[in-house]
Design a protein around this motif. Structure first.
Motif, PDB file in Angstrom:
ATOM      1  N   ASP A   1       0.847  -1.198   0.000  1.00  0.00           N
ATOM      2  CA  ASP A   1       0.000   0.000   0.000  1.00  0.00           C
ATOM      3  C   ASP A   1       0.876   1.240   0.000  1.00  0.00           C
ATOM      4  OD1 ASP A   1      -2.286  -1.568   0.128  1.00  0.00           O
ATOM      5  OD2 ASP A   1      -2.697  -1.134   2.245  1.00  0.00           O
ATOM      6  N   TYR A   2       0.318   2.340  -0.475  1.00  0.00           N
ATOM      7  CA  TYR A   2       1.020   3.619  -0.469  1.00  0.00           C
ATOM      8  C   TYR A   2       0.280   4.610   0.408  1.00  0.00           C
ATOM      9  CZ  TYR A   2       4.049   2.097  -4.239  1.00  0.00           C
ATOM     10  OH  TYR A   2       4.987   1.426  -4.975  1.00  0.00           O
ATOM     11  N   LEU A   3       1.048   5.390   1.155  1.00  0.00           N
ATOM     12  CA  LEU A   3       0.522   6.525   1.900  1.00  0.00           C
ATOM     13  C   LEU A   3       0.894   7.764   1.110  1.00  0.00           C
ATOM     14  CD1 LEU A   3       1.781   5.468   5.428  1.00  0.00           C
ATOM     15  CD2 LEU A   3      -0.588   5.485   4.654  1.00  0.00           C
ATOM     16  N   SER A   4      -0.096   8.601   0.822  1.00  0.00           N
ATOM     17  CA  SER A   4       0.136   9.785   0.005  1.00  0.00           C
ATOM     18  C   SER A   4      -0.323  11.041   0.731  1.00  0.00           C
ATOM     19  CB  SER A   4      -0.630   9.690  -1.315  1.00  0.00           C
ATOM     20  OG  SER A   4      -0.201   8.574  -2.055  1.00  0.00           O
ATOM     21  N   PRO A   5       0.359  12.156   0.518  1.00  0.00           N
ATOM     22  CA  PRO A   5      -0.112  13.426   1.066  1.00  0.00           C
ATOM     23  C   PRO A   5      -1.470  13.785   0.450  1.00  0.00           C
ATOM     24  CG  PRO A   5       2.144  13.601   0.250  1.00  0.00           C
ATOM     25  CD  PRO A   5       1.611  12.286  -0.218  1.00  0.00           C
ATOM     26  N   GLY A   6      -2.142  14.742   1.075  1.00  0.00           N
ATOM     27  CA  GLY A   6      -3.410  15.216   0.543  1.00  0.00           C
ATOM     28  C   GLY A   6      -4.622  14.645   1.252  1.00  0.00           C
ATOM     29  N   TYR A   7      -4.393  13.957   2.374  1.00  0.00           N
ATOM     30  CA  TYR A   7      -5.481  13.377   3.171  1.00  0.00           C
ATOM     31  C   TYR A   7      -5.476  13.994   4.564  1.00  0.00           C
ATOM     32  CZ  TYR A   7      -5.994  10.018  -0.559  1.00  0.00           C
ATOM     33  OH  TYR A   7      -6.202   9.448  -1.789  1.00  0.00           O
ATOM     34  N   ARG A   8      -6.514  13.728   5.313  1.00  0.00           N
ATOM     35  CA  ARG A   8      -6.636  14.259   6.672  1.00  0.00           C
ATOM     36  C   ARG A   8      -5.471  13.789   7.547  1.00  0.00           C
ATOM     37  NH1 ARG A   8     -11.086  16.978   7.046  1.00  0.00           N
ATOM     38  NH2 ARG A   8     -12.872  16.440   5.749  1.00  0.00           N
ATOM     39  N   SER A   9      -5.001  14.697   8.368  1.00  0.00           N
ATOM     40  CA  SER A   9      -3.918  14.422   9.304  1.00  0.00           C
ATOM     41  C   SER A   9      -4.353  13.381  10.327  1.00  0.00           C
ATOM     42  CB  SER A   9      -3.534  15.721  10.023  1.00  0.00           C
ATOM     43  OG  SER A   9      -2.734  15.467  11.141  1.00  0.00           O
ATOM     44  N   ASN A  10      -3.413  12.561  10.761  1.00  0.00           N
ATOM     45  CA  ASN A  10      -3.661  11.586  11.829  1.00  0.00           C
ATOM     46  C   ASN A  10      -3.959  12.265  13.163  1.00  0.00           C
ATOM     47  OD1 ASN A  10      -3.507   9.031  10.719  1.00  0.00           O
ATOM     48  ND2 ASN A  10      -1.299   8.876  10.983  1.00  0.00           N
ATOM     49  N   TYR A  11      -3.585  13.522  13.303  1.00  0.00           N
ATOM     50  CA  TYR A  11      -3.647  14.189  14.605  1.00  0.00           C
ATOM     51  C   TYR A  11      -4.578  15.385  14.629  1.00  0.00           C
ATOM     52  CZ  TYR A  11       0.291  11.248  14.295  1.00  0.00           C
ATOM     53  OH  TYR A  11       1.051  10.153  14.046  1.00  0.00           O
ATOM     54  N   ARG A  12      -4.814  15.981  13.485  1.00  0.00           N
ATOM     55  CA  ARG A  12      -5.721  17.117  13.365  1.00  0.00           C
ATOM     56  C   ARG A  12      -6.648  16.829  12.187  1.00  0.00           C
ATOM     57  NH1 ARG A  12      -2.008  22.524  14.160  1.00  0.00           N
ATOM     58  NH2 ARG A  12      -1.118  21.918  16.153  1.00  0.00           N
ATOM     59  N   PRO A  13      -7.754  16.156  12.432  1.00  0.00           N
ATOM     60  CA  PRO A  13      -8.606  15.731  11.318  1.00  0.00           C
ATOM     61  C   PRO A  13      -9.149  16.876  10.474  1.00  0.00           C
ATOM     62  CG  PRO A  13      -9.610  15.186  13.438  1.00  0.00           C
ATOM     63  CD  PRO A  13      -8.249  15.725  13.726  1.00  0.00           C
ATOM     64  N   GLU A  14      -9.131  18.089  11.010  1.00  0.00           N
ATOM     65  CA  GLU A  14      -9.585  19.244  10.227  1.00  0.00           C
ATOM     66  C   GLU A  14      -8.528  19.710   9.232  1.00  0.00           C
ATOM     67  OE1 GLU A  14      -7.237  20.954  13.614  1.00  0.00           O
ATOM     68  OE2 GLU A  14      -8.618  19.283  13.396  1.00  0.00           O
ATOM     69  N   HIS A  15      -7.325  19.157   9.321  1.00  0.00           N
ATOM     70  CA  HIS A  15      -6.197  19.575   8.481  1.00  0.00           C
ATOM     71  C   HIS A  15      -5.889  18.533   7.403  1.00  0.00           C
ATOM     72  CE1 HIS A  15      -2.373  21.397   7.401  1.00  0.00           C
ATOM     73  NE2 HIS A  15      -1.837  20.196   7.477  1.00  0.00           N
ATOM     74  N   ILE A  16      -5.758  18.996   6.164  1.00  0.00           N
ATOM     75  CA  ILE A  16      -5.310  18.134   5.070  1.00  0.00           C
ATOM     76  C   ILE A  16      -3.789  18.256   5.009  1.00  0.00           C
ATOM     77  CG2 ILE A  16      -5.412  17.664   2.591  1.00  0.00           C
ATOM     78  CD1 ILE A  16      -8.068  17.174   4.131  1.00  0.00           C
ATOM     79  N   SER A  17      -3.101  17.133   5.175  1.00  0.00           N
ATOM     80  CA  SER A  17      -1.649  17.143   5.272  1.00  0.00           C
ATOM     81  C   SER A  17      -0.978  17.205   3.908  1.00  0.00           C
ATOM     82  CB  SER A  17      -1.175  15.896   6.024  1.00  0.00           C
ATOM     83  OG  SER A  17       0.209  15.963   6.229  1.00  0.00           O
ATOM     84  N   ASN A  18       0.053  18.016   3.822  1.00  0.00           N
ATOM     85  CA  ASN A  18       0.840  18.150   2.599  1.00  0.00           C
ATOM     86  C   ASN A  18       2.001  17.155   2.540  1.00  0.00           C
ATOM     87  OD1 ASN A  18      -0.555  20.464   1.486  1.00  0.00           O
ATOM     88  ND2 ASN A  18       0.325  21.601   3.196  1.00  0.00           N
ATOM     89  N   TYR A  19       2.195  16.411   3.627  1.00  0.00           N
ATOM     90  CA  TYR A  19       3.331  15.507   3.730  1.00  0.00           C
ATOM     91  C   TYR A  19       2.919  14.192   4.387  1.00  0.00           C
ATOM     92  CZ  TYR A  19       6.017  19.766   2.990  1.00  0.00           C
ATOM     93  OH  TYR A  19       6.527  20.926   2.478  1.00  0.00           O
ATOM     94  N   ILE A  20       3.759  13.194   4.206  1.00  0.00           N
ATOM     95  CA  ILE A  20       3.696  11.952   4.970  1.00  0.00           C
ATOM     96  C   ILE A  20       4.861  12.022   5.951  1.00  0.00           C
ATOM     97  CG2 ILE A  20       3.922   9.439   4.906  1.00  0.00           C
ATOM     98  CD1 ILE A  20       1.306  10.460   3.732  1.00  0.00           C
ATOM     99  N   TYR A  21       4.568  11.789   7.218  1.00  0.00           N
ATOM    100  CA  TYR A  21       5.574  11.898   8.263  1.00  0.00           C
ATOM    101  C   TYR A  21       6.060  10.515   8.679  1.00  0.00           C
ATOM    102  CZ  TYR A  21       4.268  16.757   8.453  1.00  0.00           C
ATOM    103  OH  TYR A  21       4.052  18.063   8.111  1.00  0.00           O
ATOM    104  N   MET A  22       7.334  10.433   9.013  1.00  0.00           N
ATOM    105  CA  MET A  22       7.941   9.167   9.406  1.00  0.00           C
ATOM    106  C   MET A  22       9.112   9.446  10.341  1.00  0.00           C
ATOM    107  SD  MET A  22       9.437   8.503   5.638  1.00  0.00           S
ATOM    108  CE  MET A  22       8.937  10.008   4.814  1.00  0.00           C
ATOM    109  N   THR A  23       9.580   8.411  10.982  1.00  0.00           N
ATOM    110  CA  THR A  23      10.706   8.529  11.895  1.00  0.00           C
ATOM    111  C   THR A  23      11.555   7.267  11.818  1.00  0.00           C
ATOM    112  OG1 THR A  23      11.360   8.841  14.214  1.00  0.00           O
ATOM    113  CG2 THR A  23       9.297   7.654  13.817  1.00  0.00           C
ATOM    114  N   LYS A  24      12.797   7.397  12.230  1.00  0.00           N
ATOM    115  CA  LYS A  24      13.672   6.220  12.326  1.00  0.00           C
ATOM    116  C   LYS A  24      13.727   5.704  13.760  1.00  0.00           C
ATOM    117  CE  LYS A  24      16.479   6.799   8.293  1.00  0.00           C
ATOM    118  NZ  LYS A  24      17.765   6.443   7.737  1.00  0.00           N
TER     119      LYS A  24
END
Length: 142
Positions: A28-51
């Motif tokens: 599966d792919y995660l793509s920007p342009g969907y509701r944020s995991n943390y602020r559902p009122e916000h459409i995210s411009n990025y996919i966030y990740m960490t090491k």
């Protein structure tokens, strides 16, 4: 490093992790342009990740939505940059090893070997976030 707090320790695999409540599968792919995991009122411009596995676990636990917290190993398909929400804007450098991409990331597999945080820890974390919102300092650089 032995003295590096767990929340800043890069996982021995060197992989990128993404925490969410979404039920995803390898490929599966995660793509920007969907509701944020943390602020559902916000459409995210990025996919966030960490090491840092612990950071992805916390992200999964804090995510809005139904279902259990999930942590995925992800592979960026394009360029990756430091996440300004927890790097130079709030911490010098990138001690949390947090990143973002404006391009999709591919789910490699679900990571199931992790331990969640205590309910008390999560409650304190949520209270801290709420204080930031109330004071207007919960700025999102997206």
């Amino acid at each position: 490093m032995a003295d590096t707090p767990e929340r800043f320790r890069v996982h021995e695999s060197g992989a990128y992790f993404h925490g969410t409540k979404a039920d995803l599968k390898a490929g599966d792919y995660l793509s920007p342009g969907y509701r944020s995991n943390y602020r559902p009122e916000h459409i995210s411009n990025y996919i966030y990740m960490t090491k840092v596995l612990d950071g992805a676990v916390l992200a999964a636990e804090m995510a809005v939505g139904e279902g259990p917290p999930r942590v995925y190993i992800v592979q960026p398909t394009g360029s990756v940059e430091d996440d300004p929400n927890v790097t130079d804007k709030k911490f010098p450098g990138n001690p949390t090893h947090s990143y973002r991409s404006a391009e999709p990331v591919r789910v490699v597999e679900e990571m199931t070997d992790w331990v969640g945080h205590s309910p008390e820890y999560l409650s304190r974390f949520r209270e801290g976030l709420e204080k930031l919102r109330q004071t207007g300092t919960a700025v999102l650089y997206d």
